[in-house]
Scaffold this active site. Structure first.
Site, PDB file in Angstrom:
ATOM      1  N   THR A 133       0.805  -1.223   0.000  1.00  0.00           N
ATOM      2  CA  THR A 133       0.000   0.000   0.000  1.00  0.00           C
ATOM      3  C   THR A 133       0.839   1.275   0.000  1.00  0.00           C
ATOM      4  O   THR A 133       1.936   1.320   0.578  1.00  0.00           O
ATOM      5  CB  THR A 133      -0.913   0.034   1.246  1.00  0.00           C
ATOM      6  OG1 THR A 133      -1.439   1.348   1.422  1.00  0.00           O
ATOM      7  CG2 THR A 133      -0.161  -0.342   2.511  1.00  0.00           C
ATOM      8  N   LYS A 160       2.132  -3.474   7.067  1.00  0.00           N
ATOM      9  CA  LYS A 160       2.294  -3.697   5.622  1.00  0.00           C
ATOM     10  C   LYS A 160       3.762  -3.567   5.199  1.00  0.00           C
ATOM     11  O   LYS A 160       4.181  -4.165   4.213  1.00  0.00           O
ATOM     12  CB  LYS A 160       1.429  -2.703   4.841  1.00  0.00           C
ATOM     13  CG  LYS A 160      -0.065  -3.033   4.878  1.00  0.00           C
ATOM     14  CD  LYS A 160      -0.385  -4.234   3.998  1.00  0.00           C
ATOM     15  CE  LYS A 160      -1.871  -4.434   3.824  1.00  0.00           C
ATOM     16  NZ  LYS A 160      -2.194  -5.564   2.951  1.00  0.00           N
TER      17      LYS A 160
HETATM   18  P1  NAP Z   1     -11.135  -4.985   2.242  1.00  0.00           P
HETATM   19  O1  NAP Z   1     -12.341  -4.712   1.421  1.00  0.00           O
HETATM   20  O2  NAP Z   1     -11.066  -4.467   3.634  1.00  0.00           O
HETATM   21  O3  NAP Z   1     -10.927  -6.586   2.256  1.00  0.00           O
HETATM   22  C1  NAP Z   1     -10.039  -7.186   3.165  1.00  0.00           C
HETATM   23  C2  NAP Z   1     -10.238  -8.675   3.100  1.00  0.00           C
HETATM   24  O4  NAP Z   1      -9.385  -9.293   4.079  1.00  0.00           O
HETATM   25  C3  NAP Z   1     -11.668  -9.144   3.450  1.00  0.00           C
HETATM   26  O5  NAP Z   1     -11.994 -10.243   2.653  1.00  0.00           O
HETATM   27  C4  NAP Z   1     -11.519  -9.564   4.896  1.00  0.00           C
HETATM   28  O6  NAP Z   1     -12.508 -10.505   5.310  1.00  0.00           O
HETATM   29  C5  NAP Z   1     -10.155 -10.223   4.828  1.00  0.00           C
HETATM   30  N1  NAP Z   1      -9.588 -10.434   6.157  1.00  0.00           N
HETATM   31  C6  NAP Z   1      -9.531  -9.578   7.199  1.00  0.00           C
HETATM   32  N2  NAP Z   1      -8.980 -10.178   8.266  1.00  0.00           N
HETATM   33  C7  NAP Z   1      -8.696 -11.452   7.893  1.00  0.00           C
HETATM   34  C8  NAP Z   1      -8.148 -12.577   8.544  1.00  0.00           C
HETATM   35  N3  NAP Z   1      -7.790 -12.528   9.814  1.00  0.00           N
HETATM   36  N4  NAP Z   1      -8.000 -13.731   7.858  1.00  0.00           N
HETATM   37  C9  NAP Z   1      -8.385 -13.817   6.552  1.00  0.00           C
HETATM   38  N5  NAP Z   1      -8.924 -12.784   5.874  1.00  0.00           N
HETATM   39  C10 NAP Z   1      -9.076 -11.618   6.543  1.00  0.00           C
HETATM   40  O7  NAP Z   1      -9.819  -4.468   1.503  1.00  0.00           O
HETATM   41  P2  NAP Z   1      -9.600  -4.169  -0.055  1.00  0.00           P
HETATM   42  O8  NAP Z   1      -9.878  -2.736  -0.295  1.00  0.00           O
HETATM   43  O9  NAP Z   1     -10.252  -5.214  -0.846  1.00  0.00           O
HETATM   44  O10 NAP Z   1      -8.010  -4.315  -0.145  1.00  0.00           O
HETATM   45  C11 NAP Z   1      -7.411  -5.584  -0.432  1.00  0.00           C
HETATM   46  C12 NAP Z   1      -5.976  -5.580   0.101  1.00  0.00           C
HETATM   47  O11 NAP Z   1      -5.254  -4.524  -0.510  1.00  0.00           O
HETATM   48  C13 NAP Z   1      -5.862  -5.351   1.595  1.00  0.00           C
HETATM   49  O12 NAP Z   1      -4.756  -6.095   2.055  1.00  0.00           O
HETATM   50  C14 NAP Z   1      -5.558  -3.869   1.711  1.00  0.00           C
HETATM   51  O13 NAP Z   1      -4.831  -3.601   2.897  1.00  0.00           O
HETATM   52  C15 NAP Z   1      -4.727  -3.653   0.474  1.00  0.00           C
HETATM   53  N6  NAP Z   1      -4.800  -2.309  -0.128  1.00  0.00           N
HETATM   54  C16 NAP Z   1      -5.994  -1.734  -0.388  1.00  0.00           C
HETATM   55  C17 NAP Z   1      -6.038  -0.492  -1.005  1.00  0.00           C
HETATM   56  C18 NAP Z   1      -7.343   0.184  -1.338  1.00  0.00           C
HETATM   57  O14 NAP Z   1      -7.331   1.401  -1.561  1.00  0.00           O
HETATM   58  N7  NAP Z   1      -8.453  -0.546  -1.422  1.00  0.00           N
HETATM   59  C19 NAP Z   1      -4.840   0.151  -1.347  1.00  0.00           C
HETATM   60  C20 NAP Z   1      -3.633  -0.493  -1.078  1.00  0.00           C
HETATM   61  C21 NAP Z   1      -3.620  -1.727  -0.479  1.00  0.00           C
HETATM   62  P3  NAP Z   1     -13.927 -10.025   5.939  1.00  0.00           P
HETATM   63  O15 NAP Z   1     -14.791  -9.702   4.765  1.00  0.00           O
HETATM   64  O16 NAP Z   1     -14.352 -11.218   6.688  1.00  0.00           O
HETATM   65  O17 NAP Z   1     -13.639  -8.830   6.792  1.00  0.00           O
HETATM   66  O1  G4F Z   2     -10.768   6.389   2.891  1.00  0.00           O
HETATM   67  P1  G4F Z   2      -9.723   6.348   3.937  1.00  0.00           P
HETATM   68  O2  G4F Z   2     -10.072   5.699   5.241  1.00  0.00           O
HETATM   69  O3  G4F Z   2      -8.461   5.684   3.264  1.00  0.00           O
HETATM   70  P2  G4F Z   2      -6.914   5.638   3.674  1.00  0.00           P
HETATM   71  O4  G4F Z   2      -6.692   5.940   5.102  1.00  0.00           O
HETATM   72  O5  G4F Z   2      -6.189   6.484   2.687  1.00  0.00           O
HETATM   73  O6  G4F Z   2      -6.567   4.095   3.458  1.00  0.00           O
HETATM   74  C1  G4F Z   2      -7.039   3.379   2.328  1.00  0.00           C
HETATM   75  O7  G4F Z   2      -6.099   3.477   1.284  1.00  0.00           O
HETATM   76  C2  G4F Z   2      -4.821   2.876   1.581  1.00  0.00           C
HETATM   77  C3  G4F Z   2      -3.925   3.111   0.360  1.00  0.00           C
HETATM   78  O8  G4F Z   2      -3.282   4.338   0.480  1.00  0.00           O
HETATM   79  C4  G4F Z   2      -5.034   1.411   1.862  1.00  0.00           C
HETATM   80  F1  G4F Z   2      -3.847   0.804   2.096  1.00  0.00           F
HETATM   81  C5  G4F Z   2      -5.955   1.241   3.060  1.00  0.00           C
HETATM   82  O9  G4F Z   2      -6.202  -0.155   3.269  1.00  0.00           O
HETATM   83  C6  G4F Z   2      -7.274   1.937   2.757  1.00  0.00           C
HETATM   84  O10 G4F Z   2      -7.917   1.229   1.711  1.00  0.00           O
HETATM   85  O11 G4F Z   2      -9.238   7.840   4.269  1.00  0.00           O
HETATM   86  C7  G4F Z   2      -8.782   8.713   3.268  1.00  0.00           C
HETATM   87  C8  G4F Z   2      -8.556  10.090   3.870  1.00  0.00           C
HETATM   88  C9  G4F Z   2      -7.695  10.067   5.141  1.00  0.00           C
HETATM   89  O12 G4F Z   2      -6.791  11.127   5.092  1.00  0.00           O
HETATM   90  C10 G4F Z   2      -8.686  10.327   6.257  1.00  0.00           C
HETATM   91  O13 G4F Z   2      -8.163  10.982   7.394  1.00  0.00           O
HETATM   92  O14 G4F Z   2      -9.814  10.621   4.255  1.00  0.00           O
HETATM   93  C11 G4F Z   2      -9.692  11.219   5.530  1.00  0.00           C
HETATM   94  N1  G4F Z   2     -11.002  11.248   6.170  1.00  0.00           N
HETATM   95  C12 G4F Z   2     -11.652  12.378   6.533  1.00  0.00           C
HETATM   96  N2  G4F Z   2     -12.815  12.065   7.118  1.00  0.00           N
HETATM   97  C13 G4F Z   2     -11.757  10.185   6.528  1.00  0.00           C
HETATM   98  C14 G4F Z   2     -12.903  10.702   7.129  1.00  0.00           C
HETATM   99  N3  G4F Z   2     -11.556   8.857   6.368  1.00  0.00           N
HETATM  100  C15 G4F Z   2     -12.536   8.019   6.814  1.00  0.00           C
HETATM  101  N4  G4F Z   2     -12.379   6.690   6.640  1.00  0.00           N
HETATM  102  N5  G4F Z   2     -13.665   8.490   7.423  1.00  0.00           N
HETATM  103  C16 G4F Z   2     -13.898   9.831   7.605  1.00  0.00           C
HETATM  104  O15 G4F Z   2     -14.922  10.232   8.166  1.00  0.00           O
END
Ligand code: NAP
Ligand code: G4F
Length: 342
Positions: A133, A160
């Site tokens: 990430t 991570k």
């Molecule tokens: P997500 O929607 O939160 O999905 C996370 C997945 O991990 C879910 O299937 C969750 O299961 C599973 N999980 C959580 N705890 C677990 C455990 N103990 N054992 C097995 N599975 C478990 O995240 P996503 O947005 O799809 O992201 C996928 C991956 O990319 C994550 O590793 C995240 O950190 C990384 N990532 C995401 C972003 C982004 O912007 N989306 C960016 C960079 C990296 P449940 O449904 O049961 O909770």
């Molecule tokens: O949507 P966020 O919670 O995403 P964040 O923290 O950037 O993390 C996501 O992206 C990462 C990749 O860079 C992943 F690795 C991670 O697993 C996840 O998918 O927050 C985005 C921004 C932050 O700066 C936060 O402080 O939005 C700001 N924010 C402001 N108000 C809020 C809120 N975030 C959340 N979740 N909720 C609020 O009410």
């Protein structure tokens, strides 16, 4: 030709659902590992799941990244060609509340998979993808690329970073084909409800339809590089099709503040809002009513202020680039919200 077999950890999450569809379309046999939950947690993949008594290429198994035995057994039994580790407690703010658990899943979960591959003697057979990430860059100034310094700002990001380096270590020590994708924020209609884009769009659609009155947010001045999950899972797959394992930044190269994201959303909804006040007293008004307010409980102990990825390496080596711009992303998310808001 023999069908490729893939295991996806994190199958029930946003990326798991998009990646499973992509691999099934490419004629893979896909095995998803899901956690046991007291209520159903498989809504995102219900559309592709079939009763395994009938012909299907998609199978689900119980497992948990905190449980070494379940990981070892599933890999030994399925004997995959590719493993995608997308499992994590992926909410940054929640990782401050449950730091030990977030580290156990994010950091040690990765080690458990990699060491299972090694101890089963499958180093030559299995290709491994690690979901890294942009949060690992944390306080490092943008644009961030593969050579930028890491400076994680949350227990999630630190976990991570362990996963990132243990992936490189197992690649170098045991010759495992293991890749780190360093993905910047990516969203979609099926994004988790508490991430900021989904939270904003859900609330504003409800306010627009007079079903809710107010949205409370934290820091609206942080900047993010937001892409579409559909585009990003394609990059994951491309990494594992290369001849050599490597690490890649996946991003759009554009950044917006949370406030700009709100403004783009209200524009698409045709709502004219006006921002008044500063700091914790800043509010957005619609038809003279405050519809967005700041609540300090959503501020993080340490914030990542500015993320913008430089994906030149992925463009050059993977021939990858994002297909969806932010306005199309918001359009899709709004359309989904309005359609499903009963
Ligand atoms: P997500 O929607 O939160 O999905 C996370 C997945 O991990 C879910 O299937 C969750 O299961 C599973 N999980 C959580 N705890 C677990 C455990 N103990 N054992 C097995 N599975 C478990 O995240 P996503 O947005 O799809 O992201 C996928 C991956 O990319 C994550 O590793 C995240 O950190 C990384 N990532 C995401 C972003 C982004 O912007 N989306 C960016 C960079 C990296 P449940 O449904 O049961 O909770
Ligand atoms: O949507 P966020 O919670 O995403 P964040 O923290 O950037 O993390 C996501 O992206 C990462 C990749 O860079 C992943 F690795 C991670 O697993 C996840 O998918 O927050 C985005 C921004 C932050 O700066 C936060 O402080 O939005 C700001 N924010 C402001 N108000 C809020 C809120 N975030 C959340 N979740 N909720 C609020 O009410």
């Amino acid at each position: 030709m023999k069908k490729k077999i893939a295991i996806i950890y994190g199958i029930t999450g946003q990326d798991g659902a998009y990646l499973a569809r992509l691999l099934l379309n490419k004629k893979y046999i896909v095995h998803g590992i899901k956690r046991r939950s007291s209520s159903f947690n498989s809504q995102r993949i219900d559309g592709i799941y079939k009763d395994p008594h009938f012909k299907t290429n998609f199978f689900l198994h119980y497992g948990d990244l905190t449980d070494s035995l379940s990981i070892l057994k599933s890999i030994a039994k399925i004997k995959p060609d590719e493993i995608y580790n997308l499992g994590a407690q992926s909410h940054v703010q929640v990782s401050f509340d449950v730091p030990e658990y977030s580290a156990n899943v994010g950091a040690l979960g990765t080690l458990r998979i990699l060491d299972s591959i090694r101890s089963l003697g499958m180093e030559k057979k299995i290709k491994y993808y690690q979901a890294g990430t942009s949060e690992m860059f944390g306080a490092t100034k943008p644009p961030q690329n593969e050579k930028s310094q890491f400076y994680p700002r949350s227990p999630y990001a630190v976990s991570k970073l362990f996963a990132h380096w243990i992936t490189i270590n197992y690649r170098e020590a045991y010759n495992i084909f293991a890749c780190n994708g360093i993905l910047f924020n990516h969203e979609s209609p099926i994004r988790g409800e508490t991430f900021v884009t989904k939270k904003i769009i859900t609330a504003l659609c409800k306010i627009y339809n007079n079903k809710e009155k107010k949205l409370f947010l934290g820091n609206i001045y942080s900047k993010r590089d937001w892409g579409h999950a559909r585009d990003y899972v394609e990059a994951m797959w491309k990494m594992l099709q290369m001849n050599e394992p490597d690490d890649y930044v996946i991003a759009t190269g554009k950044q917006y503040t949370v406030k700009q994201f709100i403004n783009l959303t209200v524009n698409q909804l045709g709502m004219k809002i006006e921002w008044r006040g500063k700091g914790l007293r800043e509010k957005a008004y619609w038809n003279n009513k405050a519809i967005i307010e700041i609540d300090k409980k959503y501020f993080r102990p340490t914030e990542v202020e500015s993320l913008k990825g430089d994906f030149s390496k992925a463009r050059l080596k993977l021939n990858w680039k994002p297909k969806t711009d932010i306005n199309l992303l918001i359009k899709e998310m709004i359309r989904f919200e309005l359609k499903n808001d009963k």
